[in-house]
Design a protein around this motif. Structure first.
Motif, PDB file in Angstrom:
ATOM      1  N   ALA A 187       0.829  -1.210   0.000  1.00 38.45           N
ATOM      2  CA  ALA A 187       0.000   0.000   0.000  1.00 38.45           C
ATOM      3  C   ALA A 187       0.860   1.254   0.000  1.00 38.45           C
ATOM      4  CB  ALA A 187      -0.923   0.002   1.223  1.00 38.45           C
ATOM      5  N   LYS A 188       2.009   1.200   0.685  1.00 41.80           N
ATOM      6  CA  LYS A 188       2.903   2.362   0.726  1.00 41.80           C
ATOM      7  C   LYS A 188       3.512   2.625  -0.656  1.00 41.80           C
ATOM      8  CE  LYS A 188       2.364   2.442   5.235  1.00 41.80           C
ATOM      9  NZ  LYS A 188       1.829   1.120   5.557  1.00 41.80           N
ATOM     10  N   TRP A 189       3.932   1.530  -1.340  1.00 37.10           N
ATOM     11  CA  TRP A 189       4.462   1.715  -2.694  1.00 37.10           C
ATOM     12  C   TRP A 189       3.391   2.314  -3.610  1.00 37.10           C
ATOM     13  CZ3 TRP A 189       9.172   1.825  -1.888  1.00 37.10           C
ATOM     14  CH2 TRP A 189       9.939   0.790  -1.356  1.00 37.10           C
ATOM     15  N   ALA A 190       2.166   1.821  -3.492  1.00 39.09           N
ATOM     16  CA  ALA A 190       1.087   2.335  -4.332  1.00 39.09           C
ATOM     17  C   ALA A 190       0.817   3.802  -4.053  1.00 39.09           C
ATOM     18  CB  ALA A 190      -0.187   1.514  -4.109  1.00 39.09           C
ATOM     19  N   VAL A 232       4.177   9.279 -14.953  1.00 38.60           N
ATOM     20  CA  VAL A 232       4.590   7.888 -15.085  1.00 38.60           C
ATOM     21  C   VAL A 232       3.472   6.991 -14.584  1.00 38.60           C
ATOM     22  CG1 VAL A 232       7.014   8.475 -14.806  1.00 38.60           C
ATOM     23  CG2 VAL A 232       5.679   7.782 -12.813  1.00 38.60           C
ATOM     24  N   SER A 233       3.439   5.770 -15.057  1.00 37.14           N
ATOM     25  CA  SER A 233       2.386   4.852 -14.658  1.00 37.14           C
ATOM     26  C   SER A 233       2.586   4.380 -13.223  1.00 37.14           C
ATOM     27  CB  SER A 233       2.362   3.639 -15.588  1.00 37.14           C
ATOM     28  OG  SER A 233       3.523   2.847 -15.392  1.00 37.14           O
ATOM     29  N   LEU A 234       1.542   3.782 -12.661  1.00 35.09           N
ATOM     30  CA  LEU A 234       1.619   3.270 -11.297  1.00 35.09           C
ATOM     31  C   LEU A 234       2.733   2.244 -11.158  1.00 35.09           C
ATOM     32  CD1 LEU A 234       0.219   3.165  -8.448  1.00 35.09           C
ATOM     33  CD2 LEU A 234      -1.065   1.214  -9.325  1.00 35.09           C
ATOM     34  N   ASN A 235       2.814   1.309 -12.095  1.00 41.97           N
ATOM     35  CA  ASN A 235       3.826   0.258 -12.003  1.00 41.97           C
ATOM     36  C   ASN A 235       5.240   0.806 -12.159  1.00 41.97           C
ATOM     37  OD1 ASN A 235       1.782  -1.562 -11.646  1.00 41.97           O
ATOM     38  ND2 ASN A 235       1.847  -2.381 -13.727  1.00 41.97           N
ATOM     39  N   LEU A 251      11.032  -6.982  -0.574  1.00 43.12           N
ATOM     40  CA  LEU A 251      10.696  -5.768  -1.318  1.00 43.12           C
ATOM     41  C   LEU A 251      10.050  -6.118  -2.653  1.00 43.12           C
ATOM     42  CD1 LEU A 251      13.860  -3.585  -0.575  1.00 43.12           C
ATOM     43  CD2 LEU A 251      11.533  -3.177   0.226  1.00 43.12           C
ATOM     44  N   GLY A 252      10.557  -7.161  -3.309  1.00 44.77           N
ATOM     45  CA  GLY A 252       9.959  -7.579  -4.574  1.00 44.77           C
ATOM     46  C   GLY A 252       8.522  -8.040  -4.409  1.00 44.77           C
ATOM     47  N   LEU A 253       8.249  -8.823  -3.363  1.00 41.00           N
ATOM     48  CA  LEU A 253       6.883  -9.295  -3.118  1.00 41.00           C
ATOM     49  C   LEU A 253       5.946  -8.142  -2.777  1.00 41.00           C
ATOM     50  CD1 LEU A 253       7.631 -12.521  -1.030  1.00 41.00           C
ATOM     51  CD2 LEU A 253       6.813 -12.403  -3.394  1.00 41.00           C
ATOM     52  N   SER A 254       6.432  -7.196  -1.985  1.00 41.44           N
ATOM     53  CA  SER A 254       5.585  -6.048  -1.624  1.00 41.44           C
ATOM     54  C   SER A 254       5.307  -5.167  -2.839  1.00 41.44           C
ATOM     55  CB  SER A 254       6.238  -5.234  -0.506  1.00 41.44           C
ATOM     56  OG  SER A 254       7.455  -4.637  -0.941  1.00 41.44           O
ATOM     57  N   MET A 255       6.275  -5.047  -3.733  1.00 43.54           N
ATOM     58  CA  MET A 255       6.047  -4.276  -4.959  1.00 43.54           C
ATOM     59  C   MET A 255       5.014  -4.970  -5.847  1.00 43.54           C
ATOM     60  SD  MET A 255      10.064  -3.333  -5.525  1.00 43.54           S
ATOM     61  CE  MET A 255       9.957  -2.865  -7.241  1.00 43.54           C
ATOM     62  N   ALA A 312       2.593  -6.846  -4.685  1.00 44.07           N
ATOM     63  CA  ALA A 312       1.308  -6.606  -4.014  1.00 44.07           C
ATOM     64  C   ALA A 312       0.803  -5.199  -4.287  1.00 44.07           C
ATOM     65  CB  ALA A 312       1.466  -6.826  -2.507  1.00 44.07           C
ATOM     66  N   ALA A 313       1.729  -4.249  -4.456  1.00 44.26           N
ATOM     67  CA  ALA A 313       1.333  -2.855  -4.694  1.00 44.26           C
ATOM     68  C   ALA A 313       0.538  -2.702  -5.977  1.00 44.26           C
ATOM     69  CB  ALA A 313       2.580  -1.964  -4.748  1.00 44.26           C
ATOM     70  N   THR A 314       0.832  -3.545  -6.941  1.00 48.23           N
ATOM     71  CA  THR A 314       0.109  -3.450  -8.209  1.00 48.23           C
ATOM     72  C   THR A 314      -1.342  -3.887  -8.076  1.00 48.23           C
ATOM     73  OG1 THR A 314       0.715  -5.693  -8.919  1.00 48.23           O
ATOM     74  CG2 THR A 314       2.238  -3.904  -9.468  1.00 48.23           C
ATOM     75  N   GLN A 315      -1.693  -4.510  -6.928  1.00 50.66           N
ATOM     76  CA  GLN A 315      -3.051  -5.016  -6.724  1.00 50.66           C
ATOM     77  C   GLN A 315      -3.831  -4.200  -5.699  1.00 50.66           C
ATOM     78  OE1 GLN A 315      -4.052  -7.596  -8.688  1.00 50.66           O
ATOM     79  NE2 GLN A 315      -1.991  -7.314  -9.577  1.00 50.66           N
ATOM     80  N   VAL A 316      -3.241  -3.088  -5.219  1.00 49.19           N
ATOM     81  CA  VAL A 316      -3.870  -2.332  -4.140  1.00 49.19           C
ATOM     82  C   VAL A 316      -5.252  -1.822  -4.520  1.00 49.19           C
ATOM     83  CG1 VAL A 316      -3.737  -0.134  -2.896  1.00 49.19           C
ATOM     84  CG2 VAL A 316      -1.829  -1.712  -2.835  1.00 49.19           C
ATOM     85  N   ASN A 317      -5.427  -1.390  -5.740  1.00 52.11           N
ATOM     86  CA  ASN A 317      -6.723  -0.847  -6.148  1.00 52.11           C
ATOM     87  C   ASN A 317      -7.655  -1.903  -6.749  1.00 52.11           C
ATOM     88  OD1 ASN A 317      -6.319   1.909  -5.423  1.00 52.11           O
ATOM     89  ND2 ASN A 317      -4.904   2.089  -7.136  1.00 52.11           N
ATOM     90  N   SER A 318      -7.325  -3.164  -6.518  1.00 52.15           N
ATOM     91  CA  SER A 318      -8.166  -4.241  -7.021  1.00 52.15           C
ATOM     92  C   SER A 318      -9.336  -4.476  -6.070  1.00 52.15           C
ATOM     93  CB  SER A 318      -7.345  -5.529  -7.145  1.00 52.15           C
ATOM     94  OG  SER A 318      -6.987  -6.003  -5.853  1.00 52.15           O
ATOM     95  N   PRO A 319     -10.383  -5.202  -6.510  1.00 48.47           N
ATOM     96  CA  PRO A 319     -11.524  -5.480  -5.627  1.00 48.47           C
ATOM     97  C   PRO A 319     -11.137  -6.216  -4.350  1.00 48.47           C
ATOM     98  CG  PRO A 319     -12.080  -5.964  -7.909  1.00 48.47           C
ATOM     99  CD  PRO A 319     -10.608  -5.684  -7.885  1.00 48.47           C
TER     100      PRO A 319
END
Length: 525
Positions: free
Chosen positions: A138-141, A153-156, A378-382, A384-391
């Protein structure tokens, strides 16, 4: 952003990497990597403790709360944190420091194997690591969202940029790099926060609105009330209890700051400094957010883009770059400290259970494993960040408040209360039951029950019920089925007995065999 803003941002990234390289010289073993060898000054520990509690979520999610509701963003967030840390300065900080100086552990959870048993330690370790992946995601997002506002720049792409830079300096330099970069980040935050505060006051004056008269403006009607909307009295009390556990070690990274000081007295001083900073400094940061409805029109329903829009509108180039650096500094401080804490938990608590080779690591092997684990986390959390705005997760503030606050209590209560004498009767049964039933309560309240309640279960109950269930069960089972033993009592006494200040840095031994056993032999302090 123009070339000057980019120069400030790139220069900041360069300094962070340079600090990591310099800190590398101070990291010779696992103790140095995870707890700074117990050599960190109390004031640096206090500033690091304070900074590791921030992230860009403040400038997105909490900026949205400030934009929508006003001062409740301070009353129900930073004020409970300040009060919780002030209480923890006496209750938890000295005891957590003694985990390192007396029990010679490098992970905040390492002592749980002897305080309860191996099953309890593993349950708390694995669930805590999984929660941290979501939390840091969530912090990365959040920082990527802000970066997209300023640069396009894009979210990713934003997640990748900030994650890679953070990975470089915190993996090379360990906790020393985290603390020193957080000191630099504090200075940047101070300059950026004051610049934004002054810019907003000047803009209000140009609009003919006085410093105190702004609250009479129609756009701020009701924004001066401390408790409004979903952030009422129940939420405040629940958040106070949650932050008491979370910011004193329940989320692991703050516990490391207490462990990094020379002795228990220094740990208490660092906690007091952090509490004062949490009480005073957020007011300066929040004031522009409270005034934002007078200055900008948010394009997002939750108002999370209001602070970013305001900085673009009010600040000249150069200062704009400094404020953007401030956003990065918050997030990178928290994420790097979390990565270090989780690496400690995995290499010290989990890896020895999974692999016989891990139980035989020497200093060099342990240090390599710590650095590899940091990168993997850090890789796993990044990801997860790509899914923060998912349902599955929802928006950023939903993840931070509902998921993290709601799940933290069941994980932190056995760890934190296990340090205290009054709870010595609570053993493995109390710890595991309170943990499991707290997680079950979170799922029930947030999903099946909420689905069947019109409008859903109110937020204050979503975050408070899991904590209440865990707390009640931990205490009740301890009285109904006491599991105190001479070995556990001896461990608790070592944690609670005042030390004489002579306990300095302690070398951390290789990870112990994954079995239940007696308390480690007392050290001479």
């Amino acid at each position: 952003m123009n070339s000057l803003d980019w120069a400030v941002l790139i220069g900041y990234f360069g300094v962070m990497v340079a600090i990591g390289v310099w800190s590398h010289k101070r990291v010779d073993n696992v103790s140095d990597f995870f707890t700074a060898g117990g050599k960190m000054p109390w004031w640096l520990s206090g500033i690091s403790h304070h900074m590791s509690g921030y992230s860009a979520v403040m400038f997105t999610g909490y900026a949205g709360i400030a934009y929508t509701y006003g001062v409740t963003s301070f009353v129900t967030w930073s004020f409970p944190i300040a009060l919780g840390i002030a209480i923890g300065a006496r209750l938890f900080a000295p005891r957590i420091n003694r985990l390192r100086s007396r029990l010679h552990v490098a992970s905040p959870l390492e002592y749980l194997k002897n305080r309860y048993d191996l099953k309890t330690q593993q349950a708390l370790a694995w669930s805590g690591m999984l929660l941290k992946i979501v939390d840091v995601g969530a912090k990365w997002a959040a920082i990527a969202t802000l970066l997209s506002v300023f640069t396009g720049v894009s979210l990713n792409q934003g997640i990748l940029i900030t994650g890679v830079i953070t990975a470089i300096y915190c993996t090379i330099g360990g906790l020393w790099a985290d603390a020193l970069t957080e000191l630099g980040q504090f200075v940047i935050q101070l300059l950026a926060g004051v610049a934004m505060f002054v810019a907003v006051v000047m803009e209000l004056n140009d609009m003919g609105i006085g410093f105190f008269g702004a609250w009479d403006e129609p756009a701020l009607q009701g924004h001066e009330k401390p408790l409004v909307g979903p952030y009422g009295t129940v939420f405040l009390l629940a958040f106070l209890f949650i932050k008491l556990f979370e910011y004193n070690g329940g989320m692991l990274n703050q516990a490391q700051r207490y462990m990094a000081t020379a002795n228990a007295k220094e740990a208490a001083r660092s906690a007091k400094l952090s509490a004062i900073l949490w009480l005073v400094w957020p007011v300066v940061l929040f004031f522009p957010m409270w005034m934002s409805p007078l200055l900008v029109d948010s394009k997002k329903p939750d108002g999370s883009d209001s602070y970013g829009l305001m900085t673009e509108q009010l600040l000249p180039h150069g200062l704009l770059g400094l404020v953007i650096v401030g956003f990065f500094s918050h997030t990178m401080a928290m994420c790097s400290s979390d990565a270090n804490a989780i690496a400690a938990v995995f290499t010290r608590d989990c890896a020895p259970v999974l692999s016989a080779k891990a139980r035989a690591w020497n200093e060099r092997s342990g240090l390599i494993a710590a650095r590899v684990t940091t990168v993997v986390f850090l890789g796993l959390s990044m990801a997860a960040a790509t899914q923060v705005n998912s349902p599955a997760f929802g928006d950023i503030i939903t993840v931070v408040i509902k998921w993290v606050a709601g799940l933290m209590g069941p994980m932190a209560i056995p760890m934190m209360l296990g340090l205290l004498r009054p709870f010595r009767r609570s053993g493995p049964t109390a710890a595991l039951t309170s943990w499991a039933m707290g997680l079950l309560a979170f799922w029930l309240v947030n999903y099946p029950i909420s689905w069947n309640v019109e409008g859903g279960v109110p937020l204050q109950y979503q975050v408070s019920i899991p904590l209440a269930v865990s707390l009640v069960l931990y205490i009740l089972i301890g009285y109904l089925k006491p599991e105190d033993t001479p070995e556990r009592d001896a461990l608790i006494e070592r944690i609670n007995t005042d030390d004489d200040g002579s306990a300095g840095a302690a070398a951390v031994p290789a990870p112990a065999e994954p079995r239940d056993g007696a308390v480690a032999a007392p050290s001479k302090d």
